[in-house]
Scaffold this motif. Structure first.
Motif, short mmCIF file in Angstrom:
data_model
loop_
_atom_site.label_atom_id
_atom_site.label_comp_id
_atom_site.label_asym_id
_atom_site.label_seq_id
_atom_site.Cartn_x
_atom_site.Cartn_y
_atom_site.Cartn_z
N GLN A 3 0.90 -0.95 0.13
CA GLN A 3 -0.15 -0.04 -0.08
C GLN A 3 0.84 1.40 -0.07
OE1 GLN A 3 -3.20 -0.45 -0.02
NE2 GLN A 3 -4.12 1.68 0.39
N PHE A 4 0.91 2.06 -1.04
CA PHE A 4 1.69 3.24 -1.11
C PHE A 4 0.78 4.37 -0.94
CE2 PHE A 4 3.66 0.60 -4.84
CZ PHE A 4 4.62 0.13 -3.77
N LYS A 5 1.57 5.33 -0.45
CA LYS A 5 0.81 6.76 -0.12
C LYS A 5 1.37 8.03 -0.55
CE LYS A 5 -1.02 6.54 4.02
NZ LYS A 5 -1.19 6.65 5.39
N VAL A 6 0.52 8.93 -0.95
CA VAL A 6 0.94 10.20 -1.28
C VAL A 6 0.14 11.25 -0.49
CG1 VAL A 6 1.18 12.02 -3.14
CG2 VAL A 6 1.99 9.78 -3.51
N PHE A 7 0.57 12.18 -0.04
CA PHE A 7 -0.22 13.04 0.68
C PHE A 7 -0.91 14.21 -0.11
CE2 PHE A 7 3.16 11.51 3.74
CZ PHE A 7 2.33 10.89 4.54
N LYS A 8 -2.36 14.43 0.11
CA LYS A 8 -2.88 15.27 -0.75
C LYS A 8 -3.74 16.12 0.35
CE LYS A 8 -6.71 15.06 -4.02
NZ LYS A 8 -7.66 14.24 -4.85
N LYS A 9 -4.06 17.29 -0.12
CA LYS A 9 -5.15 18.31 0.46
C LYS A 9 -5.47 19.25 -0.28
CE LYS A 9 -6.34 20.53 4.74
NZ LYS A 9 -5.63 20.99 6.05
N ALA A 10 -6.75 19.51 -0.62
CA ALA A 10 -7.45 20.49 -1.32
C ALA A 10 -7.90 21.78 -0.69
CB ALA A 10 -8.33 19.78 -2.52
N SER A 11 -8.09 22.63 -1.34
CA SER A 11 -8.77 23.96 -0.81
C SER A 11 -10.21 23.75 -0.70
CB SER A 11 -8.22 25.46 -1.59
OG SER A 11 -8.93 25.01 -2.69
N PRO A 12 -11.05 24.44 0.28
CA PRO A 12 -12.57 24.23 0.44
C PRO A 12 -13.25 24.44 -1.07
CG PRO A 12 -11.63 25.35 2.08
CD PRO A 12 -10.45 25.50 1.25
N ALA A 363 1.81 5.38 -6.77
CA ALA A 363 0.55 5.48 -5.99
C ALA A 363 -0.48 5.87 -7.01
CB ALA A 363 0.76 6.22 -4.57
N PHE A 364 -0.12 7.09 -7.86
CA PHE A 364 -1.02 7.46 -8.82
C PHE A 364 -1.45 6.71 -10.00
CE2 PHE A 364 1.01 11.07 -6.48
CZ PHE A 364 -0.22 11.85 -6.39
N ARG A 365 -0.71 5.70 -10.29
CA ARG A 365 -0.86 4.89 -11.52
C ARG A 365 -2.34 3.99 -11.64
NH1 ARG A 365 5.17 3.17 -13.11
NH2 ARG A 365 5.88 5.36 -13.49
N SER A 366 -2.44 3.31 -10.45
CA SER A 366 -3.62 2.66 -10.42
C SER A 366 -4.13 2.23 -9.26
CB SER A 366 -3.50 1.17 -11.35
OG SER A 366 -4.39 0.29 -10.91
N GLU A 367 -5.42 2.40 -8.98
CA GLU A 367 -6.06 1.82 -7.32
C GLU A 367 -5.94 0.59 -7.55
OE1 GLU A 367 -6.65 5.58 -5.74
OE2 GLU A 367 -7.11 3.70 -5.00
N SER A 368 -6.04 -0.36 -8.43
CA SER A 368 -5.94 -1.68 -8.57
C SER A 368 -4.82 -2.31 -8.11
CB SER A 368 -6.59 -2.30 -10.00
OG SER A 368 -5.53 -1.84 -10.94
N MET A 369 -3.98 -1.17 -8.00
CA MET A 369 -2.35 -1.99 -7.77
C MET A 369 -2.19 -1.54 -6.06
SD MET A 369 -0.04 -0.45 -10.71
CE MET A 369 1.25 -0.91 -10.00
N GLY A 370 -3.11 -1.31 -5.39
CA GLY A 370 -3.16 -1.09 -4.07
C GLY A 370 -2.58 0.45 -3.59
N ALA A 371 -2.49 1.21 -4.57
CA ALA A 371 -2.16 2.65 -4.18
C ALA A 371 -3.21 3.51 -3.49
CB ALA A 371 -1.89 3.53 -5.58
N SER A 372 -2.57 4.32 -2.82
CA SER A 372 -3.45 5.27 -1.98
C SER A 372 -3.02 6.45 -1.74
CB SER A 372 -3.87 4.43 -0.48
OG SER A 372 -2.76 4.64 0.29
N VAL A 373 -3.95 7.32 -1.78
CA VAL A 373 -3.77 8.69 -1.38
C VAL A 373 -4.11 9.29 -0.02
CG1 VAL A 373 -3.91 11.22 -2.32
CG2 VAL A 373 -3.42 9.41 -3.88
N ASP A 374 -3.53 9.93 0.95
CA ASP A 374 -3.96 10.29 2.15
C ASP A 374 -4.56 11.66 1.98
OD1 ASP A 374 -4.32 10.06 4.94
OD2 ASP A 374 -2.62 11.40 5.24
N GLN A 375 -5.66 12.03 2.15
CA GLN A 375 -6.34 13.15 2.17
C GLN A 375 -6.61 13.69 3.62
OE1 GLN A 375 -9.24 14.04 -0.91
NE2 GLN A 375 -9.18 12.25 -1.97
N ASP A 376 -5.64 14.78 3.86
CA ASP A 376 -5.69 15.31 5.07
C ASP A 376 -6.91 16.09 5.59
OD1 ASP A 376 -3.76 15.46 7.55
OD2 ASP A 376 -4.19 17.60 7.10
#
Length: 376
Positions: A3-12, A363-376
């Protein structure tokens, strides 16, 4: 499956999004890792405006609920401010940023902030059960916002804030073995009471057992009735003169081998393990700064390149072992103290960065590969 992880956060309003490969940045004492990431923007929202980013150190030295009558117990220090869009010509992205930009598309732009060497590590002071609001301590965050210039007041809907940590790891070489001898003479006593204390090493890792070697040589006419050993955490708040707070984070008391009568001796090894789990209800204990969903521990010792040059916004953490002999109501006490270093071991950063750089992009390439993005 990894399970890979990249940290992501968006403005409101969803017009700005930060992507970061990590949120922990290492203070190597002589240098500090740069704070880097990528921001994705909606160009139709800008309407000629620019994107700016700031690296902020926030120092809270008082409880939020005590802020009355205009008092403010928080100071924010703006460590860096950069224009992210339009990008500067001399901006050179890192390999990880290049890969993220390639994956995220043409509306993604790299940002890098240089953290000052003298800035303090991230620290959180553990609040009490009934305390409300933000806890005291030192924290860092990245702020990205839309504006006509860097001094523009940012609007909440078009602003992204993401907390990061400044951390330190243990040095590769440990110092000399700590040892001390305390001798005390008494009124109307022909000899001295001698207490020799040593530790098996100077540097300990979190959750590691500390062996305290104590030797008592009683050449006096007093009697040692009890022995107590404790690990003491000291928090030196640089903003205040004399702003130092001490707390026992581990202790043991024994009468085994006592009484040590006049003319006799005793050699004893006491063991202590300072941990957060045994101090969960202790208000005022210093902890390593923590982020969302990340468990923390007792604050690590603070390493300073120059102990005389302390950042005014910082908190300096140190530890000592304190051994005390109790001689009864009339005899008093004999105390010895030894400083030591409590930290996390330094990981293999090259191997970690090699594996993380590729893993974070994957982590961005495929959700099916077990990738995940942590949305803070």
């Amino acid at each position: 499956m990894v399970q890979f992880k990249v940290f992501k956060k968006a403005s409101p309003n969803g017009k700005l999004t930060i992507y970061m490969g990590r949120r922990d940045f290492v203070d190597h004492v002589s240098a500090v890792d740069p704070v880097d990431g990528v921001v994705v923007i909606d160009p139709s929202y800008l309407q000629g405006r620019r994107i700016f980013g700031q690296l902020v150190c926030s120092f809270r030295y008082g409880r939020e609920e005590d802020e009355v009558m205009g008092l403010n117990f928080q100071k924010d220090l703006y460590l860096a401010c950069e224009q992210i869009y339009p990008p500067k010509e001399d901006t050179e992205p890192t390999k990880l940023q290049e890969r993220l930009i390639k994956k995220l598309g043409a509306n993604s732009y790299a940002f890098t902030f240089k953290m000052p060497e003298q800035a303090p590590p991230s620290i959180t002071i553990q609040p009490g059960r009934d305390d409300e609001g933000k806890p005291c301590g030192v924290e860092y965050y990245i702020k990205v916002y839309v504006g006509d210039n860097a001094e523009d007041r940012s609007h909440k809907r078009s602003t992204v804030q993401l907390n990061v940590r400044r951390i330190q790891f243990a040095p590769s070489k440990s110092g000399r073995q700590p040892t001390t001898i305390v001798r005390k003479d008494f009124l109307m006593s022909p000899g001295e009471l001698e207490l020799e204390v040593s530790l098996d090493k100077q540097l300990y890792y979190h959750n590691e057992k500390i062996a305290i070697n104590a030797t008592i040589r009683n050449h006096s006419n007093k009697t040692v009735k009890k022995i107590k050993a404790a690990v003491q955490q000291s928090v030196d708040i640089c903003l205040f003169s004399g702003g130092q707070y001490r707390s026992n984070v581990a202790s043991v008391e024994t009468q085994e081998g006592c009484p040590v009568t006049p003319g006799s001796a005793l050699q004893k090894v006491l063991y202590l393990t300072p941990t957060l789990s045994s101090n969960m209800d202790r208000r005022g204990i210093a902890l390593d700064g923590h982020l969302k969903n990340i468990h923390t521990n007792l604050a690590s010792s603070t390493l300073l390149a120059n102990p005389e040059n302390r950042d005014i916004f910082g908190m300096v953490i140190s530890y000592t072992v304190k051994v005390k002999l109790y001689l009864g109501a009339m005899g008093g006490e004999v105390t010895a103290e030894l400083p030591f270093v409590l930290m996390h071991p330094k990981p293999d950063m090259r191997a970690l960065m090699r594996s993380d750089s590729q893993a974070q992009v994957e982590a961005f390439r495929s959700e099916s590969m077990g990738a995940s993005v942590d949305q803070d």
